[in-house]
Motif scaffolding. Structure first.
Motif, short mmCIF file in Angstrom:
data_model
loop_
_atom_site.label_atom_id
_atom_site.label_comp_id
_atom_site.label_asym_id
_atom_site.label_seq_id
_atom_site.Cartn_x
_atom_site.Cartn_y
_atom_site.Cartn_z
N ASP A 82 0.86 -1.18 0.00
CA ASP A 82 0.00 0.00 0.00
C ASP A 82 0.90 1.23 0.00
N GLU A 83 0.95 1.93 -1.11
CA GLU A 83 1.79 3.13 -1.26
C GLU A 83 3.25 2.85 -0.86
N PRO A 84 3.90 1.90 -1.49
CA PRO A 84 5.24 1.49 -1.04
C PRO A 84 6.34 2.51 -1.26
N PHE A 85 6.13 3.47 -2.16
CA PHE A 85 7.20 4.41 -2.47
C PHE A 85 7.19 5.67 -1.60
N VAL A 86 6.15 5.81 -0.79
CA VAL A 86 6.08 6.97 0.10
C VAL A 86 7.18 6.88 1.15
N GLY A 87 7.98 7.94 1.26
CA GLY A 87 9.03 7.97 2.26
C GLY A 87 10.37 7.42 1.80
N LEU A 88 10.41 6.82 0.61
CA LEU A 88 11.67 6.27 0.10
C LEU A 88 12.42 7.34 -0.71
N ASP A 89 13.72 7.36 -0.55
CA ASP A 89 14.54 8.25 -1.37
C ASP A 89 14.63 7.68 -2.79
N PRO A 90 15.09 8.47 -3.75
CA PRO A 90 15.11 8.00 -5.15
C PRO A 90 15.89 6.70 -5.36
N LYS A 91 17.02 6.55 -4.66
CA LYS A 91 17.80 5.32 -4.83
C LYS A 91 17.04 4.12 -4.33
N ALA A 92 16.42 4.24 -3.15
CA ALA A 92 15.65 3.14 -2.58
C ALA A 92 14.45 2.81 -3.46
N SER A 93 13.81 3.82 -4.02
CA SER A 93 12.68 3.60 -4.92
C SER A 93 13.12 2.81 -6.15
N HIS A 94 14.27 3.17 -6.69
CA HIS A 94 14.81 2.46 -7.85
C HIS A 94 15.11 1.00 -7.50
N LEU A 95 15.69 0.77 -6.34
CA LEU A 95 15.98 -0.60 -5.91
C LEU A 95 14.71 -1.41 -5.76
N LEU A 96 13.68 -0.81 -5.15
CA LEU A 96 12.43 -1.52 -4.94
C LEU A 96 11.79 -1.91 -6.27
N LYS A 97 11.83 -1.01 -7.24
CA LYS A 97 11.26 -1.33 -8.55
C LYS A 97 11.96 -2.55 -9.16
N GLY A 98 13.27 -2.61 -9.03
CA GLY A 98 14.01 -3.76 -9.55
C GLY A 98 13.67 -5.04 -8.81
N MET A 99 13.49 -4.94 -7.49
CA MET A 99 13.13 -6.11 -6.70
C MET A 99 11.73 -6.61 -7.07
N MET A 100 10.83 -5.68 -7.33
CA MET A 100 9.48 -6.06 -7.74
C MET A 100 9.51 -6.83 -9.06
N ARG A 101 10.29 -6.35 -10.00
CA ARG A 101 10.39 -7.03 -11.28
C ARG A 101 11.04 -8.40 -11.12
N ASP A 102 12.03 -8.51 -10.25
CA ASP A 102 12.68 -9.80 -10.01
C ASP A 102 11.70 -10.84 -9.48
N VAL A 103 10.81 -10.41 -8.57
CA VAL A 103 9.80 -11.32 -8.03
C VAL A 103 8.93 -11.87 -9.16
#
Length: 237
Positions: free
Chosen positions: A157-178
């Motif tokens: 639920d709104e996972p990118f709120v509060g994340l800095d740009p680098k962390a947001s980029h990492l999360l997007k990659g992790m989501m695609r890996d899943v």
């Protein structure tokens, strides 16, 4: 992977979710968008078993959330919009607690914690109490915890709120890996640019009702997702 059939949830006289149908397949990143109060969080909490619902059926990998909730929860991870962590624990104790809950072996948890904590530059902070963490650090810890048991379905639920740009980029990659590994992601967001670039499919909900869903191309056509969303939001229910 996830089948939501005729989901209805009522609060008093108000239908927070009204006969919602969504099917999310393995390999898909599925975005869920709508204004505040549209029914997104209610839907997500129903999927993960936090809220009881009035009508309908939710299946996770063929198992019913209502009749087989423990089996369903073994297959999923959930990150709420404001992670409610145990502030009295240190970061590492919290991650080990989550690993214990899901039966992650000592070797696997050590490898995964090191991998993701290093990625999010949180390793040096794991010995600190969570009470001392910033909102962004708590969000990163919640993400690491969600990935520990390698769930088939991750609900956010709104996972990118509060994340800095680098962390947001990492999360997007992790989501695609899943998804590349056969899992699925179902997440809500107000950041329409992220949804447009990241999602395979998207659903728009308004007043508890699904008003459009499908592949990104089917939903937005030649327009931007923002333009389509604002146009649909402007239409009367």
């Amino acid at each position: 992977m996830l089948k939501i059939n005729h989901l209805t949830k009522t609060y008093g006289e108000k239908k927070a979710v009204d006969d919602l149908n969504l099917h999310i397949n393995p390999g898909e990143i599925y975005g869920f968008i709508g204004h505040n109060g549209a029914g997104k969080t209610t839907t997500l909490k129903s999927v993960v078993g936090i809220l009881r619902f009035d009508q309908g059926e939710i299946l996770i990998d063929g198992k019913s959330v209502q009749t087989d909730p423990l089996a369903c929860k073994r297959e999923i991870a959930y990150i709420p919009d404001n992670p409610d962590l145990y502030d009295y624990m240190t970061g590492i104790k919290y991650l080990n607690f989550i690993a214990d809950v899901f039966g992650v072996s000592a070797q696997d948890r050590q490898t995964r914690i090191r991998k993701y904590a290093d990625l999010f530059e949180l390793t040096e902070d794991l010995a600190q109490p969570i009470a001392a963490y910033s909102h962004g650090m708590k969000q990163k810890l919640a993400i690491i915890a969600a990935w520990l048991h390698q769930p088939k379905l991750i609900i956010m639920d709104e996972p990118f709120v509060g994340l800095d740009p680098k962390a947001s980029h990492l999360l997007k990659g992790m989501m695609r890996d899943v998804c590349d590994a056969g899992g699925a992601i179902f997440f809500s967001t107000h950041v329409l640019e992220v949804a447009e670039k990241l999602c395979d499919k998207v659903a728009i909900i308004k007043g508890g009702k699904l008003i459009r869903s499908g592949t990104m191309e089917e939903v937005k056509g030649d327009d931007s997702l923002e333009d389509v969303f604002l146009e649909l939001e402007g239409e009367s229910c």
